[in-house]
Write an enzyme that holds these catalytic residues in place. Structure first.
Site, mmCIF file in Angstrom:
data_model
loop_
_atom_site.group_PDB
_atom_site.id
_atom_site.type_symbol
_atom_site.label_atom_id
_atom_site.label_comp_id
_atom_site.label_asym_id
_atom_site.label_seq_id
_atom_site.Cartn_x
_atom_site.Cartn_y
_atom_site.Cartn_z
ATOM 1 C CB SER A 1 -2.501 6.336 0.879
ATOM 2 O OG SER A 1 -1.535 6.672 2.069
ATOM 3 C CG ASP B 1 2.600 6.451 2.678
ATOM 4 O OD1 ASP B 1 3.379 7.269 2.381
ATOM 5 O OD2 ASP B 1 1.575 6.713 2.664
ATOM 6 C CG ASP C 1 0.762 10.601 2.243
ATOM 7 O OD1 ASP C 1 1.106 9.405 2.534
ATOM 8 O OD2 ASP C 1 -0.489 10.901 1.783
ATOM 9 C CG ASP D 1 0.885 9.045 -1.263
ATOM 10 O OD1 ASP D 1 1.028 8.163 -0.390
ATOM 11 O OD2 ASP D 1 -0.029 10.003 -1.183
#
Length: 575
Positions: free
Chosen positions: A150, A302, A306, A304
């Site tokens: 993340s 961010d 999400d 990834d």
């Protein structure tokens, strides 16, 4: 002579057996000779599954992300899948983000699954986490894996596990799998791939996912309104560059400006201190570009994809970053209003949030006659709500940490669809002569003015973990009596599942899974939560205060008073 504790030496010696490669053993020998403190940090425990899966620093050792720790996870998961679905042809999907070693580690994971006779759909290149959640259901997989850490620093990576519904692992499967993993020897890992069982996927799944995002995230917005919204977008060197620009384009947004320096995926995240849209510094380059071209809205995601950060023009015309609670309130209210206008609200719907997010979500639920379901921190709990209550329709929901989910076609926080939704709300507001910021104030005027703040304390290493543990022990053994002159009237301890009413001296059971969280409620409506992070070496303090806002023109003065109240609360807590 260097002394190494016997129990630590036993763990280290396991990694000196033939199951491990020569380079790993050589590095361990160097640590034994030269850096026993680092050796201890790498081996004193096994890396654990937390709020968002398993995350940690990359490197050798049981407390690190590497081919052996992830291989062991995957072998254990393979064993569990075979045990759970003995008659099925097993299938898994695997995605990964832009981090160092993500592609290599994803292939290791794919190899282990295939070596266990499990069909693997492996994305050909980096993809957003929400697309993996979508792909698990789209491809009828039994589970899915994302290699990501993340928004953590560059030295981190991670391993998130998704189940058949597209949501992350939750009880009881998580504990059962961890138990299987813990009882495996590293020599049990099957690393030899079966290439016949690995299928690379890409554009075909992208197209279906992007179209689904457009379908779920766009509403009755005119073409002119969409084209008139000037957007600045940055993926912060992450995966969203593969989907968000195309999603906006297919939805009809043509006035989109990318931060060129941040569009190239890069695990070093060279232009930011942290690739976290929760941090104002992360959006600085995007805001600078937006000011140069007079943009209406800035959105950053961010690594990834999400989480998303949103900046909009405030009452003075300056770009101001909405916090996660504010973005959640705006998006949830908009969805509820759309459902209402479409005649889809019949009292059989719910919205979702978490125990550390704004209590204002309850006001929205009451106003639209829908249920608010509240879970622990992490979107796996919101996904579980959808699975546990199949007769209820999920409208949307989020949490304070800059995550939001639109409907149930993705079962994790989804910055792709949420970015489109934010643009839909902003473009409609602009067409009506209103900014998104003014829309937020109008909601405060209607439902009550809520202000929140998060304070994080970082405590790294063995000593840091011990400090955080002691802080929670102290908070439980010596609970606060009052904050800013307001008496504490209720304490919720999610570790013991006990809610204690201090006015009536009665206790009730909290019907939520146990977690190391403590929440205080005071007479004046303030709420203060203490929670060690499940994915970072941090302890977090969440403060929420509220008051009435009779006139929108009083917003700035009333907000200032609430922020002063938060300052006083934090001062009382020595934070």
């Amino acid at each position: 002579m260097i002394y190494i504790k016997p129990e630590l030496l036993k763990r280290v010696n396991t990694w000196m057996t033939p199951a491990f490669d020569a380079d790993t053993k050589k590095q361990i020998e160097g640590l034994i000779a030269n850096d026993p403190k680092d050796l201890e940090d790498r081996f004193y425990k096994d890396l654990e599954f937390g709020t968002g899966g398993m995350r940690g620093v990359m490197g050798i050792g049981t407390n690190r992300i590497n081919k052996y720790t992830l291989g062991r996870n995957t072998q254990g998961l393979s064993n569990f899948l075979k045990q759970s679905f003995p008659d099925d042809d097993l299938k898994v999907a695997i995605a990964y983000d832009c981090r160092h070693n993500s592609k290599t580690l994803a292939k290791v994971v794919a190899d282990v699954f295939s070596a266990n006779g499990i069909k693997v759909f492996l994305f050909e290149d980096l993809r957003p986490t929400p697309e993996l959640s979508f792909a698990v259901k789209h491809l009828n997989c039994h589970c899915g894996i994302v290699l990501t850490a993340s928004h953590n620093p560059p030295e981190y990576n991670g391993y998130k596990v998704y189940w058949q519904d597209g949501g992350q692992l939750v009880p009881p499967q998580d504990a059962e799998i961890v138990n299987i993993i813990n009882n495996l020897n590293y020599s049990d890992i099957k690393f030899e791939e079966n290439s016949d069982l690995i299928e690379y996927i890409g554009k075909d799944v992208d197209d279906v996912f992007i179209n689904a995002s457009v379908e779920n995230g766009s509403f009755d917005t005119s073409d002119d309104a969409r084209q008139n919204l000037k957007i600045v977008f940055t993926p912060l060197h992450g995966t969203s560059i593969t989907t968000i620009p195309e999603t906006l384009k297919r939805a009809g947004y043509t006035n989109v400006h990318l931060v060129a320096e941040q569009t190239e995926p890069n695990g070093d995240f060279p232009t930011v201190k942290s690739p976290n849209p929760e941090e104002p510094e992360a959006l600085k380059m995007a805001i600078d570009l937006a000011n140069n071209i007079d943009a209406d809205i800035v959105i950053g995601t961010d690594p990834d994809s999400d989480r998303l950060g949103i900046a909009v023009r405030d009452l003075d015309g300056n770009l101001s970053i909405l916090n996660g609670n504010q973005a959640m309130i705006i998006m949830t209210e908009f969805l509820l209003e759309q459902w209402k206008q479409q005649g889809k609200l019949d009292g059989n719907e719910f919205i979702g949030s978490t125990i550390v997010s704004t209590p204002m979500m309850q006001q929205l639920a009451d106003a639209y006659n829908v249920e608010l379901k509240i879970g622990l921190t992490g979107f796996k709990w919101i996904a579980k709500m959808i699975k546990d209550f199949p007769l209820l329709d999920f409208v949307g929901g989020g949490e304070e940490s800059f995550g939001f989910m639109v409907g149930n076609f993705v079962r994790d926080k989804d910055a792709v669809t949420s970015t489109l939704l934010a643009c839909e709300i902003a473009s409609q507001a602009k067409a009506n002569g209103q900014t998104l910021y003014e829309k937020l104030i109008s909601l405060y005027s209607k439902y009550g003015l809520f202000q929140e703040r998060l304070v994080s304390m970082t405590k790294k290493g063995i000593e840091g973990a011990s400090e955080i543990k002691q802080m929670m022990i102290d908070a439980r053994e010596n609970p606060l009596k009052s904050l800013n002159g307001s008496k504490v009237i209720r304490i919720e301890d999610y570790q013991t599942s006990v809610s204690k009413d201090l006015q009536t001296n009665t206790e009730s059971t909290i019907d939520i899974p146990k977690s190391n969280v403590l929440i205080y409620y005071t007479e004046d409506g303030s709420k203060i939560a203490l929670r060690p992070s499940g994915t970072e070496p941090k302890i977090k303090f969440y403060v929420s205060v509220n008051s009435e806002l009779d006139n929108m023109s009083d917003y700035q003065s009333e907000a200032q008073l609430l922020n002063e109240r938060i300052d006083a609360i934090l001062n009382d807590m020595n934070l």
